[in-house]
Design an enzyme around this catalytic site. Structure first.
Site, PDB file in Angstrom:
ATOM      1  N   GLU A  34       0.806  -1.221   0.000  1.00  0.00           N
ATOM      2  CA  GLU A  34       0.000   0.000   0.000  1.00  0.00           C
ATOM      3  C   GLU A  34       0.839   1.272   0.000  1.00  0.00           C
ATOM      4  O   GLU A  34       0.712   2.115   0.906  1.00  0.00           O
ATOM      5  CB  GLU A  34      -0.972   0.012   1.192  1.00  0.00           C
ATOM      6  CG  GLU A  34      -2.004  -1.091   1.105  1.00  0.00           C
ATOM      7  CD  GLU A  34      -3.226  -0.868   1.991  1.00  0.00           C
ATOM      8  OE1 GLU A  34      -3.206   0.046   2.831  1.00  0.00           O
ATOM      9  OE2 GLU A  34      -4.211  -1.603   1.814  1.00  0.00           O
ATOM     10  N   GLU A  47      -5.221  -8.756   0.418  1.00  0.00           N
ATOM     11  CA  GLU A  47      -5.932  -8.420   1.661  1.00  0.00           C
ATOM     12  C   GLU A  47      -7.399  -8.220   1.342  1.00  0.00           C
ATOM     13  O   GLU A  47      -7.749  -7.647   0.299  1.00  0.00           O
ATOM     14  CB  GLU A  47      -5.416  -7.113   2.289  1.00  0.00           C
ATOM     15  CG  GLU A  47      -4.118  -7.255   3.027  1.00  0.00           C
ATOM     16  CD  GLU A  47      -3.668  -5.960   3.698  1.00  0.00           C
ATOM     17  OE1 GLU A  47      -4.522  -5.186   4.184  1.00  0.00           O
ATOM     18  OE2 GLU A  47      -2.439  -5.732   3.728  1.00  0.00           O
TER      19      GLU A  47
HETATM   20  C1  NOJ Z   1      -4.316  -2.447   4.788  1.00  0.00           C
HETATM   21  C2  NOJ Z   1      -2.995  -2.512   5.495  1.00  0.00           C
HETATM   22  O1  NOJ Z   1      -2.069  -3.135   4.662  1.00  0.00           O
HETATM   23  C3  NOJ Z   1      -3.082  -3.204   6.824  1.00  0.00           C
HETATM   24  O2  NOJ Z   1      -1.881  -2.988   7.485  1.00  0.00           O
HETATM   25  C4  NOJ Z   1      -4.280  -2.702   7.606  1.00  0.00           C
HETATM   26  O3  NOJ Z   1      -4.339  -3.267   8.867  1.00  0.00           O
HETATM   27  C5  NOJ Z   1      -5.540  -3.018   6.814  1.00  0.00           C
HETATM   28  N1  NOJ Z   1      -5.479  -2.286   5.584  1.00  0.00           N
HETATM   29  C6  NOJ Z   1      -6.854  -2.686   7.505  1.00  0.00           C
HETATM   30  O4  NOJ Z   1      -6.968  -1.318   7.681  1.00  0.00           O
END
Ligand code: NOJ
Length: 449
Positions: free
Chosen positions: A166, A352
């Site tokens: 990200e 994710e």
């Molecule tokens: C994306 C992130 O990569 C992760 O670290 C985070 O906990 C999640 N989003 C949920 O917000």
């Protein structure tokens, strides 16, 4: 109707070092930005004390046994740069840090779980930040050197490497939104930081190719699909600009070698890029093997003349989770299709996807996560449909394996885990939620109905 996944589909779960390891200062670890700035500015980081996390640092052998019970085919985790280079690059790597991840990787392989590792997941060492962070002219070389050390130590055993997680959210949070160190709200510097991050990614991929490391390399980004409010050309173009600014900025640069046409010429962005930015992209571009999509939500975008990119984002059309993410299972299918059409041929993974519930403190009740069961089902159906339609999606990683430190100001107040962590007990027990058993069945059958 049942949707069957391909035989070798990577049913996975994801987490990250900074969010579950704790072990602050142990095994020679240097401070990462959270360790360091949390103590300096607790008010900015709320309840996010990294030393209170789930202690994966000590508990990973038992946790890997649980992953095996769950039936996981792959585990996505990150290496903490500050465990490998605690105080600077000049001292050389820390053997205890290398040994720690090496043993974790071996244990995953023994359990038949594919290791999928990120080199950077929101946790650069504090010394990097103190020396200028992503904006330092040396950042790319430091990152490439750190990557080289990891590739050399773990290469051949880690099948999937992701350079950065990200970058859009992380760079913007630090330089444009001012919510993580160095807490800046400076558009010019955030655009430069984004550019440096892209170049650092290329440098790491180049090292990977030069060393001829077996396995695949790519990156992970947050993709929030934007739908135009109407089919009018104006709204459709506004949605595209939002995608360009938010996610495609990195995706296009890393996969196509240029910034998105829809936004790069907007004065707001173009003015802040280095004059020779395209030459720098051309000189450094190197293709990678896969693109990891973090999909949580979608939005609706409408054309509206304003100071920035002439659009307005609406998120009120859809239900939201407690974190504020819109919940749109159709969006995971639409996102995969969007990405596949934009970057044909690249292997994809959902790296994710998950839903948050605000902590109530009632540990018993918090095990009944029916909302997560239906979320998982609906989103996996979307992934399965995309695969049936021909999309090259090789895996799905649920966020997250166990409750985490949710970073920024949120700390431990949001529950995303298939496993509950009993933060009220010194033993930090892991307790499966309903969704854990549901996912276990899906993995065992290889299908979702
Ligand atoms: C994306 C992130 O990569 C992760 O670290 C985070 O906990 C999640 N989003 C949920 O917000």
């Amino acid at each position: 109707m049942n949707f069957k996944f391909p035989k070798d589909f990577l049913f996975g779960a994801a987490s990250s070092a900074v969010q579950i390891e704790a072990g602050v200062g142990e095994g020679g670890k240097g401070a990462d930005v959270l360790d360091y700035y949390w103590t300096l500015y607790p008010e900015k980081y709320g309840q996010a004390d990294p030393s209170k996390a789930a202690d994966f640092y000590h508990k990973y052998p038992e946790d890997i046994k649980m992953m095996k019970e769950l039936g996981l085919k792959a585990f996505r985790f990150s290496i903490s740069w500050s465990r490998i280079y605690p105080n600077g690059m000049e001292d050389g790597p820390c053997q205890a840090g290398i040994d720690y991840y090496s043993d974790m990787i071996d244990k995953l392989i023994e359990a038949d779980i594919v290791p999928f590792f990120d080199l950077w997941h929101c946790d650069m060492p504090a010394w990097v930040m103190e020396k200028g962070g992503v904006l330092s002219p040396d950042f790319g070389d430091w990152f490439a050197e750190y990557a080289k050390t990891c590739f050399t130590a773990f290469g051949g055993r880690v099948q999937y490497w992701s350079t950065v997680n990200e970058p859009n959210v992380n760079v913007m949070a630090a330089y444009a939104w001012g919510i993580t160190a160095p807490f800046e709200k400076d558009i010019a510097r955030s655009v430069l930081a984004c550019h440096n991050m892209v170049l650092a990614h290329f440098k790491a991929v180049k090292v990977f190719r030069e060393l001829n490391i077996p396995g695949k390399i790519g990156f992970v980004n947050h993709v929030q699909l934007a739908y135009g409010l109407t089919l009018s050309e104006e709204d459709q173009a506004a949605a595209e600009r939002n995608m360009g600014f938010y996610s495609n900025w990195f995706n296009d640069a890393m996969l196509l070698g240029h910034y998105p046409e829809s936004v790069v010429h907007y004065p707001y962005l173009a003015d802040h890029l280095p004059e020779n930015y395209q030459k720098e992209l051309d000189d450094n571009f190197i293709a990678c093997d896969f693109f990891g999509i973090n999909y949580y939500s979608s939005s609706v975008v409408k054309y509206e003349k304003n100071d920035i990119l002439d659009y307005k984002i609406y998120t009120d059309y859809l239900p939201k989770d407690d974190y504020g993410f819109t919940v749109n299972p159709q969006g995971i299918y639409d996102t995969i299709m969007y990405v596949q059409n934009r970057y044909p041929g690249i292997e994809l993974a959902i790296t994710e996807n998950g839903i948050s519930k605000a902590r109530t403190g009632n540990y018993e009740e918090e095990l009944d996560d029916d909302y997560r069961v239906s979320y998982l089902r609906e989103h996996l159906r979307g992934v399965a449909r995309a695969i049936e339609a021909g999309s090259p999606v090789v895996g799905y990683f649920h966020w997250t394996l166990m409750d985490t430190n949710e970073l920024y100001v949120n700390g431990y107040s949001h529950l995303f885990g298939l496993l509950q962590v009993r933060f009220d007990k010194p033993t930090l027990d892991r307790v499966p939620r309903k969704s854990w058993y549901y996912y276990q069945q899906i993995i065992a059958k290889g299908e979702v109905n």
